[in-house]
Design a protein around this motif. Structure first.
Motif, PDB file in Angstrom:
ATOM      1  N   ALA A  15     -10.274  94.056  -9.185  1.00 41.89           N
ATOM      2  CA  ALA A  15     -11.321  93.065  -8.495  1.00 41.89           C
ATOM      3  C   ALA A  15     -12.613  93.475  -8.944  1.00 41.89           C
ATOM      4  O   ALA A  15     -13.612  93.286  -8.141  1.00 41.89           O
ATOM      5  CB  ALA A  15     -11.092  93.202  -7.055  1.00 41.89           C
TER       6      ALA A  15
ATOM      7  N   PRO B 196      -8.732  99.204 -15.385  1.00 40.59           N
ATOM      8  CA  PRO B 196      -8.744  99.938 -16.518  1.00 40.59           C
ATOM      9  C   PRO B 196      -7.579 100.316 -17.160  1.00 40.59           C
ATOM     10  O   PRO B 196      -6.466 100.438 -16.290  1.00 40.59           O
ATOM     11  CB  PRO B 196      -9.504 101.469 -15.818  1.00 40.59           C
TER      12      PRO B 196
ATOM     13  N   ASN C 116     -10.495  89.247 -22.641  1.00 41.92           N
ATOM     14  CA  ASN C 116     -10.752  90.611 -22.972  1.00 41.92           C
ATOM     15  C   ASN C 116     -12.192  90.667 -24.033  1.00 41.92           C
ATOM     16  O   ASN C 116     -12.609  91.791 -24.230  1.00 41.92           O
ATOM     17  CB  ASN C 116      -9.727  91.079 -23.777  1.00 41.92           C
TER      18      ASN C 116
HETATM   19  N1  LIG Z   1     -16.435  94.238 -17.776  1.00 40.62           N
HETATM   20  C1  LIG Z   1     -16.245  93.209 -18.779  1.00 40.62           C
HETATM   21  O1  LIG Z   1     -17.197  92.484 -19.231  1.00 40.62           O
HETATM   22  C2  LIG Z   1     -14.931  93.216 -19.407  1.00 40.62           C
HETATM   23  C3  LIG Z   1     -14.755  92.107 -20.431  1.00 40.62           C
HETATM   24  C4  LIG Z   1     -13.569  92.181 -20.842  1.00 40.62           C
HETATM   25  C5  LIG Z   1     -12.527  93.029 -20.752  1.00 40.62           C
HETATM   26  N2  LIG Z   1     -12.734  93.758 -19.915  1.00 40.62           N
HETATM   27  C6  LIG Z   1     -11.690  94.773 -19.860  1.00 40.62           C
HETATM   28  O2  LIG Z   1     -10.751  94.312 -18.508  1.00 40.62           O
HETATM   29  C7  LIG Z   1     -10.344  95.451 -17.807  1.00 40.62           C
HETATM   30  C8  LIG Z   1     -11.146  95.616 -16.229  1.00 40.62           C
HETATM   31  O3  LIG Z   1     -12.585  95.563 -16.547  1.00 40.62           O
HETATM   32  P1  LIG Z   1     -13.556  95.618 -15.364  1.00 40.62           P
HETATM   33  O4  LIG Z   1     -14.946  95.673 -15.929  1.00 40.62           O
HETATM   34  O5  LIG Z   1     -13.590  94.295 -14.378  1.00 40.62           O
HETATM   35  O6  LIG Z   1     -13.304  97.023 -14.419  1.00 40.62           O
HETATM   36  P2  LIG Z   1     -14.040  97.417 -13.204  1.00 40.62           P
HETATM   37  O7  LIG Z   1     -15.260  96.511 -12.979  1.00 40.62           O
HETATM   38  O8  LIG Z   1     -13.938  98.867 -13.247  1.00 40.62           O
HETATM   39  O9  LIG Z   1     -12.882  97.085 -12.075  1.00 40.62           O
HETATM   40  C9  LIG Z   1     -11.540  97.532 -12.261  1.00 40.62           C
HETATM   41  C10 LIG Z   1     -10.666  97.117 -11.031  1.00 40.62           C
HETATM   42  O10 LIG Z   1      -9.383  97.377 -11.220  1.00 40.62           O
HETATM   43  C11 LIG Z   1      -8.890  98.158 -10.043  1.00 40.62           C
HETATM   44  N3  LIG Z   1      -7.683  98.826 -10.070  1.00 40.62           N
HETATM   45  C12 LIG Z   1      -7.972  99.892 -10.707  1.00 40.62           C
HETATM   46  N4  LIG Z   1      -6.595 100.403 -10.521  1.00 40.62           N
HETATM   47  C13 LIG Z   1      -5.951  99.927  -9.867  1.00 40.62           C
HETATM   48  C14 LIG Z   1      -4.510  99.698  -9.581  1.00 40.62           C
HETATM   49  N5  LIG Z   1      -3.682 100.594  -9.722  1.00 40.62           N
HETATM   50  N6  LIG Z   1      -4.133  98.570  -8.722  1.00 40.62           N
HETATM   51  C15 LIG Z   1      -4.710  97.761  -8.283  1.00 40.62           C
HETATM   52  N7  LIG Z   1      -6.383  97.421  -8.716  1.00 40.62           N
HETATM   53  C16 LIG Z   1      -6.805  98.556  -9.377  1.00 40.62           C
HETATM   54  C17 LIG Z   1     -10.184  98.583  -9.302  1.00 40.62           C
HETATM   55  O11 LIG Z   1     -10.113  98.861  -7.920  1.00 40.62           O
HETATM   56  P3  LIG Z   1     -10.817 100.094  -7.055  1.00 40.62           P
HETATM   57  O12 LIG Z   1     -12.281  99.763  -7.470  1.00 40.62           O
HETATM   58  O13 LIG Z   1     -10.370  99.801  -5.717  1.00 40.62           O
HETATM   59  O14 LIG Z   1     -10.591 101.300  -7.630  1.00 40.62           O
HETATM   60  C18 LIG Z   1     -11.352  97.515  -9.611  1.00 40.62           C
HETATM   61  O15 LIG Z   1     -11.220  96.547  -8.793  1.00 40.62           O
HETATM   62  C19 LIG Z   1     -10.772  96.864 -18.652  1.00 40.62           C
HETATM   63  O16 LIG Z   1      -9.666  97.008 -19.425  1.00 40.62           O
HETATM   64  C20 LIG Z   1     -11.910  96.216 -19.355  1.00 40.62           C
HETATM   65  O17 LIG Z   1     -11.864  97.063 -20.499  1.00 40.62           O
HETATM   66  C21 LIG Z   1     -13.932  94.152 -19.244  1.00 40.62           C
END
Ligand SMILES: NC(=O)c1ccc[n+]([C@@H]2O[C@H](COP(=O)([O-])OP(=O)(O)OC[C@H]3O[C@@H](n4cnc5c(N)ncnc54)[C@H](OP(=O)(O)O)[C@@H]3O)[C@@H](O)[C@H]2O)c1
Length: 242
Positions: free
Chosen positions: A32, A92, A151
Motif C-alpha cells: 500500500a 519491495p 513497473n
Molecule cells: N515508487 C514508484 O514510483 C515505483 C514505480 C514502479 C515500480 N515500483 C516498484 O514497485 C514496488 C513497490 O514500490 P513502492 O514505491 O510502492 O514501495 P513502498 O512505497 O515502499 O511500499 C511498499 C509497500 O509494500 C508493503 N509490504 C512490504 N512487505 C509486505 C508484505 N510482506 N506483505 C504485504 N505488504 C508488504 C509495505 O507495507 P508496510 O509499509 O506496512 O511495511 C508498503 O505498503 C517496488 O518493487 C518498486 O521498485 C515503484
C-alpha cells in the motif's frame, strides 16, 4: 490457460480454474505504498472495488482507506489475495517470498517489482542478467499467472499521464507474461486506466523494461516504447561481478 512460452521452468497450467473470470470487479492489492495506493486510487476511479494490504496490518491503513472511500477496504495480505478477482503485488522485491501463495493460486497477479540492490540486497542472478524479478515471483507463485505491470512508470504519473483511448501521444506501458490471457488482462486494465500497451512477450523478456534500460520510467508512446525495447541491453554474465 496454456503457457505460451514456458520460459520459467516448472510453471504449468493449473487446471480447472479460470484466471480471468467474467465480471471482475474487485482488485486485491498487496502493498500500500507509492504504487499500491496509486493503483487503488485510479482503479476506484474507473469503478473497481479494492481490498488493500500492507505488512503492518489493516488498522494502519485507516487514513488511506478513508481517503479512498467506500469502494476500498483494508485487509491482511492473505485476505486481499483471496478477495481479488485479480491481484496487484507491489512490495519491495526483497519481500516477494512473503507474498501468500495459496490464496493467489489460479489468479492473475500483476507484478510491479523492480530490483534495487541498494534496497533489496544483491541478487547475483539479476546482477548477471540470468533471471528476472517477475520470473522469481512466478516461481514463488507457481499456480498463479504472473504478468508484469506498472513497473516502469512513476507512481504519480499513473494519474497525470492517463489519456483516453485514441488520444494523440497516449502513453504506453509494457507487460510481459508466460500466459497470454494474463497479458491480455493487463492490457484491458491499462486501457481502462488510460494507457496503451506493448506486450514484451514472456517473463524472460521483462528485463527490457527494468531499471537502467531505455524504456524505464520515461514517457513514451507505443511506437517509442517498441523502439526503446529494441535498444535494451542486458549485462554480459561474464563481465559482471555478482
Ligand atoms: N515508487 C514508484 O514510483 C515505483 C514505480 C514502479 C515500480 N515500483 C516498484 O514497485 C514496488 C513497490 O514500490 P513502492 O514505491 O510502492 O514501495 P513502498 O512505497 O515502499 O511500499 C511498499 C509497500 O509494500 C508493503 N509490504 C512490504 N512487505 C509486505 C508484505 N510482506 N506483505 C504485504 N505488504 C508488504 C509495505 O507495507 P508496510 O509499509 O506496512 O511495511 C508498503 O505498503 C517496488 O518493487 C518498486 O521498485 C515503484
Amino acid at each position: 490457460m496454456q503457457p505460451r512460452s514456458p520460459s520459467v521452468p516448472g510453471v504449468g497450467n493449473p487446471a480447472g480454474r479460470s484466471p480471468v473470470p467474467p465480471g471482475m470487479t474487485t482488485i486485491g492489492i498487496i502493498g500500500a505504498g507509492n504504487i499500491g495506493s496509486q493503483v487503488a486510487r485510479v482503479a476506484i476511479g474507473v469503478g473497481y472495488d479494492v481490498v488493500i494490504s500492507n505488512s503492518r496490518g489493516p488498522e494502519t491503513l485507516a487514513d488511506l482507506v478513508a481517503e479512498l472511500g467506500p469502494k476500498a477496504k483494508a485487509a491482511t495480505a492473505e485476505e486481499a489475495a483471496a478477495a481479488g478477482d485479480f491481484v496487484v503485488v507491489t512490495v519491495p522485491l526483497k519481500n516477494y517470498q512473503e507474498v501468500p501463495v495459496e490464496p493467489l493460486a489460479g489468479k492473475v497477479v500483476i507484478d510491479t517489482n523492480n530490483y534495487y540492490f541498494e534496497r533489496d540486497g544483491r541478487i547475483p542472478a539479476l546482477d548477471r542478467g540470468l533471471d528476472t524479478t517477475s520470473g522469481m515471483l512466478q516461481r514463488h507463485l507457481v499456480e498463479s499467472f504472473v504478468a508484469k505491470g506498472f513497473n516502469h512508470i512513476f507512481a504519480a504519473d499513473i494519474t497525470t499521464d492517463a489519456l483516453p483511448v485514441g488520444a494523440e501521444d497516449r502513453r504506453a506501458l509494457a507487460t510481459a507474461s508466460d500466459f497470454e490471457e494474463a497479458a491480455e488482462l493487463v492490457q484491458r486494465f491499462y486501457d481502462e486506466l488510460g494507457f496503451d500497451t506493448v506486450n514484451v512477450g514472456p517473463l524472460a523478456e521483462s528485463w527490457r523494461v527494468e531499471r537502467d534500460q531505455p524504456a524505464y520510467v520515461v514517457r513514451q508512446t507505443r511506437s517509442e516504447l517498441v523502439e526503446n525495447l529494441a535498444k535494451a541491453q542486458r549485462p554480459d554474465p561474464e563481465q559482471t561481478v555478482a
